[in-house]
Design an enzyme around this catalytic site. Structure first.
Site, PDB file in Angstrom:
ATOM      1  CD  GLU A 281      -2.439  -1.249   0.007  1.00  0.00           C
ATOM      2  OE1 GLU A 281      -2.913  -0.865  -0.582  1.00  0.00           O
ATOM      3  OE2 GLU A 281      -3.236  -2.502  -0.590  1.00  0.00           O
ATOM      4  CG  ASP A 354       1.820  -7.108  -5.623  1.00  0.00           C
ATOM      5  OD1 ASP A 354       1.690  -7.385  -4.556  1.00  0.00           O
ATOM      6  OD2 ASP A 354       1.610  -8.004  -6.728  1.00  0.00           O
TER       7      ASP A 354
END
Length: 406
Positions: A281, A354
């Site tokens: 995030e 990611d």
């Protein structure tokens, strides 16, 4: 619609379309994995056969209820919007034109909700049966009602703007509507965390401790200003694990950007895995992905506004409540058509986050274990149908994400 409307609309569509393409080329990470994305790992190498079977069974029925609801919604809104009889019903509403618009939206949205309610209820029961939901039926009804009120409010604002512009500017209205839609998308993204999210969850700061300290250290290394990490009381609704970033930092208006983690995640995952989730995030915040998504959405909707004169043809009722079902139908079908583009962009942005999370934590083992745990808790289908993933998948599959660990 007059010829002048169509000319203005064509210009708006061309300018907005070019803007969307340029912004997409510059802002979207089309090759988010250095050297190219690796092939997905096999499901058998990660999950036990019974885990795969359970996830596929759950996902199959979840898709049945979701797609059935979508099909009924599209059929119903098409009947209301594309047939003379459907539109005529909304032409008889009382009050001034803007009151008629709000009444028409409330009537249409409520009717659509009633028609699709059996499928959404079946989906909730399905989640209850598989232990993914902790929400009572009364709490579920409350969320449905609140969500319905939010939808009616947002749709009413948008359509009052569209019809008001059509009434005021007989030829230039497509350009005015386009600018208004861009403004509304940005405003909505900025306000959502402080206006809508609190209607469904309560938020508290992540308590001081090793997890909070490690998260803030990751944010500092990544050059992201994170004043706080908020914990949402998601456990009263779900057993799934999740985290997200929402909101914008708009100069002169203030910052609503926030990093939020579910309390289920804080309580269930080991610290290294929880940090890996939040690092993902933080990567979104570092790249201003919410802003990128907002900008692309605003440009796309602004460009689509230019198509309205052509789609409406010679119909003269724009500016009246009778146009409400037609516009809602166009938006519904537009969302279906645009879904592959939106989700294709989303998957690349998620993949970049990611990759950045792996770099920031330097812990591929924790990343891999975290991805497996999230998939198991959500009963995520490791091998969804390819066409479904292409059209509706907003994130890479768990097998694609695990391949990033090398």
């Amino acid at each position: 619609m007059k010829t002048g409307d169509r000319t203005v609309g064509a210009v708006v569509f061309a300018v907005g379309g070019v803007g969307f393409l340029v912004a997409s080329a510059l802002l979207v990470p089309w090759s988010p994995v250095p050297g190219g994305a690796p092939d997905a790992v096999s499901a058998a190498s990660v999950f036990a056969p019974e885990q795969v079977e359970r996830a596929e069974s759950f996902a199959w029925w979840a898709r049945v209820w979701s797609w059935s609801s979508l099909a009924v919604h599209l059929v119903a809104v098409s009947v209301a919007g594309f047939t003379h009889r459907g539109r005529r019903l909304f032409a008889r509403l009382p009050g001034r034109w803007f009151v008629q618009v709000v009444l028409a939206v409330a009537l249409l949205e409520t009717g659509l909700r009633v028609l699709t309610l059996p499928f959404t209820a079946a989906a909730h029961e399905h989640r209850l049966e598989h232990g993914l939901s902790t929400q009572s039926w009364s709490a579920w009804v409350r969320d449905v009602a609140v969500g319905q009120a939010v939808s009616i409010t947002a749709t009413s604002i948008g359509l009052v703007v569209v019809l008001g512009a059509a009434r005021r500017w007989r030829r230039a209205w497509p350009a005015v509507v386009s600018l208004c839609m861009v403004t509304l998308v940005v405003a909505g993204s900025w306000l959502y965390p402080v206006v809508v999210e609190p209607l469904f969850n309560s938020f508290t700061p992540l308590p001081a401790g090793p997890l909070r300290t490690q998260i803030l250290e990751v944010a500092e290394r990544e050059g992201v200003s994170v004043d706080d990490v908020l914990v949402a009381d998601a456990s009263r609704r779900t057993t799934s694990l999740n985290a997200y970033v929402s909101g914008l930092d708009l100069p002169g208006l203030g910052e609503t950007r926030r990093v939020v983690v579910y309390d289920t995640l804080v309580e269930s995952l080991p610290q290294d895995q929880a940090v890996s989730v939040v690092a993902h995030e933080i990567a979104h915040a570092r790249h201003d992905d919410v802003l990128i998504g907002t900008a692309l959405g605003a440009l796309g909707l602004g460009a689509a506004s230019g198509l309205l004169p052509m789609l409406l043809g010679r119909r003269r009722q724009l500016g009246e409540a009778a146009a409400v079902p037609l516009l809602v139908a166009l938006v519904a079908w537009g969302g279906v058509v645009a879904a592959p583009v939106e989700n294709g962009i989303s998957r690349r942005i998620e993949t970049r986050a990611d990759v950045d999370a792996l770099k920031a934590t330097g812990d591929p083992v924790a990343f891999g274990e975290m991805q497996k745990m999230l998939a198991l808790r959500a009963l995520a289908d490791p091998t969804p149908p390819a066409w479904s993933q292409w059209w509706w998948g907003s994130h890479p599959t768990v097998l694609e994400r695990l391949a990033l660990t090398g």
